[in-house]
Design a protein around this motif. Structure first.
Motif: not given
Ligand code: WT7
Length: 645
Positions: A307, A382-385, A407-412, A496, A508, A511, A517, A522
């Motif tokens: 992030t 960001v980061g979790e639900p 509320d932004t969902w994404w991953q590394t 997820d 979402i 995991r 989380n 993570r």
């Molecule tokens: C995991 C990714 C992306 C930047 C921070 C974390 C969870 C992330 C959300 C959200 C629900 C989310 C998922 C994902 N996650 N954002 N908005 N709503 N869950 O990055 O360490 O790569 O973790 O974080 O489970 O797979 P990360």
């Protein structure tokens, strides 16, 4: 789950880049003809040699992902040089120190000189295009300079979060084979010192390949010094020229490696490349945060996580934004700090994690109301639900009901935001990340891999690529294929679970693999387990997640001691300290249960499903236990369970 819908605010939509109709039209165009769509949007960055190729992707077989792959650019030049003519004197970074009395503004012109000097200093130390540079710094502007200096000369940075232990640092340095580390004497967080140089010294005893350590003087505290290896940052920069021509880089040349935990083994080096990553982070930063010239934007993440890479440094700076970088923590000197900083720097957009919101929510409304927050326009998560209760508090109390929440969902692995509202376009449902960004094709699949057509729950996959996607696991392409592309053929598997509702909104659920989380960070259960079994008194261990009021998920460890070792409160503390030392404080188990035995199948496989249920205090509903080798083990675990909430 809340099914409340909050309509788009008309006054917001009027000024936004994208309203509801435009979202639908642009999204459809991006799916109908992705090559045409990205050919157009790839132009938002400056290319030294423009691309003629847009997309070359195969999610099957050996898996390859290439975007804009005959284009040539430099990421640092895009984040700095191209802004100099028009906004050289504009603030690029507002730095807010841990101490509320300390802050500074850095203009694009100043940042240019700083980055060039460090880039030249790195060259003097022998760093060349393609070399790996490990960055182990606190939240100070030098962290951004270091990333950009690497990008400028084509070196690949690997930022290691300052909260990681010496051993974690060793693994990351060794895995990518870097021979240079940039660190600081000490970090400062919540009035406490973080011994970064001492940690690096401890790590480097095990890394003979590291020949150079560049040290930023942050606190001036006493540190150990290794002559011939250690150099002061300010000295090497003072000796270097303030101009350094940017290295022309192919779009697919690596930009950085960032280590992240998975369900098995050691952390993986997620590799991101230059062109697609920059296009995607810049574009998502502009549209998701509806960033306009002059806005002050603040993402509270640490640059040690993705992030921080994408939404403190690369995305905002590529857009010529003013990005705030905060050294401190939310509750120091008191729990009004975030809101005080918002008033002090007139922050318009504020992007943080649910765990912080829940912690501040517990302090009540008074600390929030002590600040006016009048400048705020948009909030992000960001980061979790985010649970609807925290969402609604964030909206009502922090945003005074007038700021949309993205509320932004994404991953590394995804490099940038994939599922998110656009603030001028998307009616919001508290707790839902809502709809896909342009070019993103999510699907929900059942256990057999069949795609759900109707609303329903399953696992979240992406059926096509986007420019910000990771390209490989550094040094282990097979692991990339096995981890992400072998569960569901031809699809990227996110790990997820998710529900898609009648309106096509994504919720979402967390995991579905052995990843926990913790406060939006993570942690692989396998990593915590191997740290525990490395302790001389531990015979075996199994680690699972359980719901935690503040952290989202807590770490629950079942530990079987070696024969003759008696459990005690003292040993429990010793094991927690041991894990902190091995991995870092974020991996510390919240609960440890002494387990005379672990539930196993007759073939010796640990039945984690049962362990999860007991940890979640759902022991009335253990499911099928007929394959257990010794059912008595479970009775013991249930009666001595640690989570009785
Ligand atoms: C995991 C990714 C992306 C930047 C921070 C974390 C969870 C992330 C959300 C959200 C629900 C989310 C998922 C994902 N996650 N954002 N908005 N709503 N869950 O990055 O360490 O790569 O973790 O974080 O489970 O797979 P990360």
């Amino acid at each position: 789950m809340s099914e409340q819908v909050l309509p788009v605010l008309p006054q917001f939509a009027a000024k936004a880049y994208v309203d509801q109709a435009k979202y639908r039209q642009m999204y459809q165009a991006s799916i109908d003809d992705p090559v045409a769509f990205w050919a157009e949007h790839g132009k938002r960055v400056d290319w030294i040699k423009p691309y003629t190729q847009v997309k070359d992707v195969d999610f099957t077989g050996d898996v390859h992902i290439r975007w804009f792959h005959d284009g040539v650019l430099n990421v640092a030049a895009n984040c700095i040089d191209r802004h100099l003519a028009r906004r050289g004197d504009q603030t690029a970074i507002i730095w807010e120190g841990d101490d509320p009395a300390e802050s500074k503004h850095i203009t694009y012109r100043e940042m240019h000189a700083q980055v060039c000097r460090l880039a030249n200093a790195l060259k003097t130390q022998g760093v060349k295009k393609g070399d790996r540079v490990t960055i182990y710094l606190p939240m100070i502007p030098e962290a951004a300079y270091a990333m950009l200096a690497c990008a400028r000369i084509g070196a690949i940075h690997s930022v290691v979060f300052g909260g990681f232990s010496p051993d974690s640092l060793v693994n990351r340095i060794e895995d990518c084979g870097s021979s240079i580390v940039i660190t600081a004497d000490e970090g400062l967080r919540g009035g406490r010192k973080v011994p970064l140089k001492a940690n690096a010294d401890a790590a480097l005893k095990k890394c003979p390949g590291v020949k150079t350590v560049i040290v930023v003087k942050r606190t001036g505290g006493a540190i150990n010094w290794v002559a011939g290896r250690d150099l002061w940052y300010h000295e090497v920069c003072a000796q270097a020229a303030a101009d350094c021509p940017p290295e022309p880089m192919n779009a697919e040349d690596p930009l950085f490696i960032l280590y992240t935990s998975g369900s098995t083994g050691k952390p993986k080096g997620v590799l991101h490349t230059s062109g697609g990553y920059l296009v995607f982070t810049a574009m998502t930063h502009q549209y998701v945060f509806d960033y306009h010239d002059g806005d002050v934007y603040w993402c509270t993440a640490d640059v040690g996580w993705v992030t921080g890479h994408s939404y403190i440094v690369y995305g905002p700076l590529a857009n010529g934004a003013t990005t705030l970088m905060f050294e401190g923590i939310p509750n120091w000197p008191d729990s009004s700090r975030f809101w005080q900083v918002i008033d002090k720097h007139k922050v318009n957009t504020f992007y943080t994690a649910p765990t912080a919101i829940r912690a501040l929510m517990r302090e009540g409304e008074a600390p929030v109301k002590k600040a006016s927050r009048a400048s705020l326009r948009l909030l992000g998560s960001v980061g979790e639900p985010i649970n609807p209760e925290a969402w609604l508090w964030y909206h009502r109390v922090v945003g005074d009901g007038r700021c949309p929440i993205v509320d932004t969902w994404w991953q590394t692995e995804t490099g940038g935001i994939l599922i998110t509202p656009l603030p001028g376009a998307t009616p919001l449902k508290p707790g839902s990340a809502t709809l896909p960004f342009f070019g993103i094709k999510p699907a929900v699949v059942d256990a057999n891999g069949a795609e759900l057509q109707a609303p329903g729950t399953g696992n979240l996959v992406l059926t096509d690529s986007w420019p910000g996607q990771m390209r490989t696991v550094y040094g282990d392409h097979q692991r990339f294929i096995d981890t992400y592309f072998s569960t569901y053929k031809g699809c990227y598997f996110t790990g997820d679970g998710c529900r898609r509702d009648e309106d096509g909104y994504y919720w979402i659920t967390g995991r579905v693999d052995d990843v926990i989380n913790v406060s939006g960070h993570r942690m692989g259960t396998a990593e915590v387990e191997s740290a525990l079994v490395a302790h001389p008194k531990v015979a075996e261990s199994a680690v699972v997640g359980y719901p935690h009021d503040l952290k989202g998920q807590g770490i629950y460890a079942y530990v079987t001691l070696k024969a003759g070792i008696e459990p005690s409160e003292e040993l429990r503390k010793e094991l927690v300290a041991h894990v902190r030392k091995e991995i870092g404080p974020i991996a510390a188990p919240d609960l440890i249960q002494w387990a005379p035995g672990l539930p196993k199948t007759r073939s010796g496989k640990i039945m984690r499903r049962i362990l999860r249920k007991i940890a979640e205090n759902e022991h009335g509903n253990l499911g099928d236990t007929s394959t257990l080798a010794d059912p008595a083990v479970v009775d013991d675990l249930v009666s001595n369970r640690m989570n009785r909430s």
